[in-house]
Design a protein around this motif. Structure first.
Motif, PDB file in Angstrom:
ATOM      1  N   THR A 189       0.846  -1.190   0.000  1.00 32.71           N
ATOM      2  CA  THR A 189       0.000   0.000   0.000  1.00 32.71           C
ATOM      3  C   THR A 189       0.884   1.242   0.000  1.00 32.71           C
ATOM      4  N   ALA A 273      -1.902  15.363   0.533  1.00 33.17           N
ATOM      5  CA  ALA A 273      -1.705  13.951   0.875  1.00 33.17           C
ATOM      6  C   ALA A 273      -3.021  13.196   0.715  1.00 33.17           C
ATOM      7  N   ILE A 275      -5.288   9.550   1.187  1.00 34.25           N
ATOM      8  CA  ILE A 275      -5.300   8.358   2.039  1.00 34.25           C
ATOM      9  C   ILE A 275      -4.711   7.230   1.200  1.00 34.25           C
ATOM     10  N   ARG A 433       9.352  12.025  13.785  1.00 35.75           N
ATOM     11  CA  ARG A 433       9.448  13.006  12.762  1.00 35.75           C
ATOM     12  C   ARG A 433      10.883  13.377  12.553  1.00 35.75           C
ATOM     13  N   ASN A 444       3.768   2.519  11.654  1.00 41.60           N
ATOM     14  CA  ASN A 444       3.164   1.334  11.039  1.00 41.60           C
ATOM     15  C   ASN A 444       3.401   1.301   9.529  1.00 41.60           C
ATOM     16  N   GLU A 447       8.403   5.511   5.426  1.00 44.12           N
ATOM     17  CA  GLU A 447       8.231   6.692   4.588  1.00 44.12           C
ATOM     18  C   GLU A 447       9.552   6.923   3.848  1.00 44.12           C
TER      19      GLU A 447
END
Ligand code: ADP
Ligand code: MG
Length: 697
Positions: A189, A273, A275, A433, A444, A447
């Motif tokens: 995903t 952004a 989903i 971050r 989870n 990035e």
């Protein structure tokens, strides 16, 4: 029903439309084909095509197109109308199953990186039923893959789908070992966060560099940049707000889950952004998002800049590729979970990513390589060109205690033994971050932040999926043969951490000290596109991609050729644009300005005997000297472009552009930018950085 729920997906031939319009048995067959990635029988395809056509016509469409993504990185479409002659001067609207499932396209007008020479010029497009058809500009668009007649991929979707199959195969093997017999498929995903700039259309139209290169090739820094940090998450200007609302609506109609819109760090920079969704759909949606951003901006008399570095000295734009794995039973495999069993499984998947990123740093780096992105990576604003992973302190400590068989000293003191103890919960905000890391675990998902804003997300995800598939393959091979699963699992995780921990770095990635340390750790620092790209055809890469049936060696070579050629072409356009701007606009304007000042100087001198004329003398001297530099560099650049033409080897030519052309472009720009600072604003031929960055009201 709210307005939003009403319009959402209204231009998409999605599951609910299918359910409503298709006969029950056909709908079931269609769903099964989507789920299992199977081809539809032609009879079934005929019914689906006809229903699609009726729906499209009712929704205003007159044409259809196979919508695909050639290696140019943008989308391509060739429109055919539904009309078909019937009887005397009459037409009916027709669309057959054959036309839906497969199309022919002349491949010769798209880059093939040499594939064309070896294979037929014709290519074909094949329907990807997992990504819904949609209506855009009165045209029914059918997402398709694009291949040569020999089956070689000529696009971005084909390898992406293959890589999804590869990771699916291996992840299911692993899950079987954990007893998940009910898991039949694993999909990756992605939620790509998209950054962009908005400038006034009038301003844009006056800048040849923005028009031809998508970025400013000249331009002095404004007195105010982003140093006050007052733009990030700041209040959004009304025009921008109305653009964002309009954009959201358009995207929602296309079934795109646009969720968050906010200002970014730089003035005039914003982010959208969505989903997250299944990777191939996310890739299609991101292409559509970029297209819609540009179209909607035009409607608002704005221009959307997707380039990675439109303005020097101001943060560039990236695209954060949030990535995870999800089972058909709805479980996110990068979610640590609640039970010891889930924790162990999570750790294994986590380790598969750590190992993959370490083993194939060069491929991840190459997957984001582009001339535009070279301006960002390593420029103290985007992740460095060195690939490393951020895990956060807590998770790193957990891994360390596993590696060293010691107690984990977190909030709860626990001996970590995989499969036996629950991993102490790490609150999401500590996995935080670290914005300077190229590859961050964020609770989870991972990035990946090196991707440039203008690029398709396909390439990075092809690489990510394939390299993780390879880790999982090796893990499955080892674990399937183990007599004691639990201890084999423990050893495997421990060994993986030991072997690959060098890729983990939780500190400041912008720090020069890190780059040194990374070298010490043996991590690669591939600074530019020509440095990174050749890695994709190395033996190690060919073996990887062939093992997982994602790319053949021929396909890899063709990709390399296309990407290197693209690098050269982009730089050639930029250099030519600079030469033109310099010769036709900047030098004549400055020369005239010096003339005017000289006249003033003479006039002052004849009016007054002992006048010093400090300003005039200073300007004449400095501007004349800089003008000479510009003149010289412009000629040098032109001569070097001619010299480049004689280089036959593509890699060598790309290196020449990197080593000779780019430095000359920078020198030419430096002289012009200095002139811009000292010359009369009124004579400068272009809108300046202040107008571009702060012009949108
Ligand atoms: P931020 O990074 O700004 O804190 P979020 O963490 O909420 O924002 O999400 C950023 C992006 O990550 C969104 O596009 C979101 O949909 C995506 N995302 C969230 N979970 C997943 C997942 N499991 N797989 C892929 N992307 C995800
Ligand atoms: Mg983010």
């Amino acid at each position: 029903m709210s307005h939003v729920t009403e319009i959402f997906g209204s231009k998409v031939f999605n599951a609910s439309v299918m359910k409503e319009r298709l006969p029950e048995d056909i709908y079931e067959l269609m769903q099964r084909a989507i789920k299992n990635n199977k081809r539809l029988d032609i009879d079934v395809a005929n019914v689906v095509a006809n229903s699609m056509k009726d729906w499209a016509i009712e929704n205003g469409a007159t044409h259809y197109t196979h919508w695909f993504q050639p290696m140019t990185g943008v989308t391509a479409e060739k429109h055919d109308s539904f009309i078909s002659p019937s009887g005397d001067c009459e037409v009916i609207m027709e669309f057959s199953g054959k036309e839906l499932v497969q199309g022919e396209s002349d491949a010769s007008s798209f880059p093939s990186g040499g594939l064309r020479a070896t294979f037929e010029a014709r290519g074909y497009t094949a329907w990807d039923p997992t990504s819904y058809a949609f209506i855009k500009d009165k045209t029914l668009c059918i997402p398709t893959a694009f291949c040569s007649y020999g089956g070689e991929a000529l696009d971005q979707k084909t390898p992406l789908l293959r890589s999804m199959e590869a990771i699916d195969r291996q992840a299911v093997r692993i899950l079987k070992l954990f007893g998940h017999e009910n898991v039949t498929s694993v999909k990756t995903t992605v939620g790509p966060e998209q950054e962009y700039f908005l400038v006034e259309k009038d301003t844009y139209d006056m800048r040849p560099d923005l028009i031809f290169a998508g970025r400013t090739l000249f331009g002095a820094k404004p007195p105010k940049g982003q140093e006050l940090d007052d733009h990030y998450y700041g209040s959004i200007k009304p025009r921008v707000m109305s653009f964002m609302h309009d954009l959201d609506e358009e995207l929602w109609k296309l079934g795109i889950l646009a969720k968050t819109e906010h200002n970014e760090a730089a003035p005039a920079q914003h982010e959208l952004a969505p989903i997250y969704t299944t990777t191939n759909i996310a890739a299609d949606h991101n292409q559509l998002t970029m297209e819609m951003m540009q179209k909607v901006a035009q409607r608002h008399d704005l221009v959307c800049l997707l380039h990675e570095k439109p303005f020097k000295g101001v943060n560039g734009s990236g695209k954060h590729n949030n990535w995870s794995l999800s089972t058909n039973t709805g479980k996110n495999l990068l979610d640590p979970g609640e039970t010891p069993h889930e924790n162990a499984q999570f750790l294994l998947f986590l380790c598969s990513v750590i190992k993959a990123v370490d083993d194939y740093q060069e491929l991840l780096r190459a997957s984001v390589a582009s001339p535009g992105n070279d301006h960002r990576l390593g420029a103290h604003e985007a992740p460095p060109a060195v690939v490393s992973i951020f895990l956060g302190e807590e998770l790193s400590e957990i891994l360390e205690s596993i590696e060293q068989d010691k107690e984990y000293d977190g909030r709860e003191k626990t001996q970590i033994k995989i499969g036996v103890h629950v991993i102490p919960k790490f609150p999401k905000d500590t996995t935080d971050r670290n914005r300077t890391s190229p590859f961050a675990f964020t609770g989870n998902k991972f990035e990946f932040r090196m991707l440039g804003s203008a690029a398709s997300i396909s390439d990075v995800n092809v690489v990510l999926n394939t390299v993780v598939a390879e880790s999982l393959r090796q893990f499955a091979d080892e674990l399937e043969g183990a007599s004691d699963f639990e201890s084999a699992l423990h050893d495997l995780i421990k060994e993986t951490i030991k072997k690959h921990k060098r890729i983990i770095f939780n500190g400041n990635g912008y720090d020069d000290k890190w780059i040194k340390e990374a070298e010490g750790r043996g991590l690669l620092n591939l600074k530019t596109t020509p440095d990174a790209l050749p890695h994709i055809t190395e033996k190690k890469s060919v073996e990887l991609f062939e093992t997982h049936k994602v790319y053949s060696e021929i396909e890899l070579k063709s990709r390399l050729a296309v990407l290197l050629e693209n690098y050269i072409k982009v730089l050639k356009i930029e250099a030519r644009t600079m030469i033109e701007m310099s010769r036709k606009d900047i030098m004549p304007a400055v020369s005239q300005f010096v003339g005017t000042v000289s006249e003033t100087l003479n006039a002052k001198r004849s009016a007054l005997k002992n006048v010093s004329c400090g300003y005039e003398k200073g300007i004449i001297e400095k501007a004349s000297a800089l003008l000479d530099v510009m003149c010289e560099k412009t000629s040098d650049l032109e001569a070097s472009l001619s010299a480049a033409k004689k280089i036959a080897d593509t890699q060598e030519k790309a290196n020449y552009y990197r080593d000779i052309i780019i430095p000359l472009m920078e020198e030419l720009r430096a002289a012009a930018d200095e002139l811009e600072v000292i010359c009369d604003r009124a004579i400068w031929p272009y809108p300046d950085y202040t107008e571009m960055l702060f012009g949108v009201k």
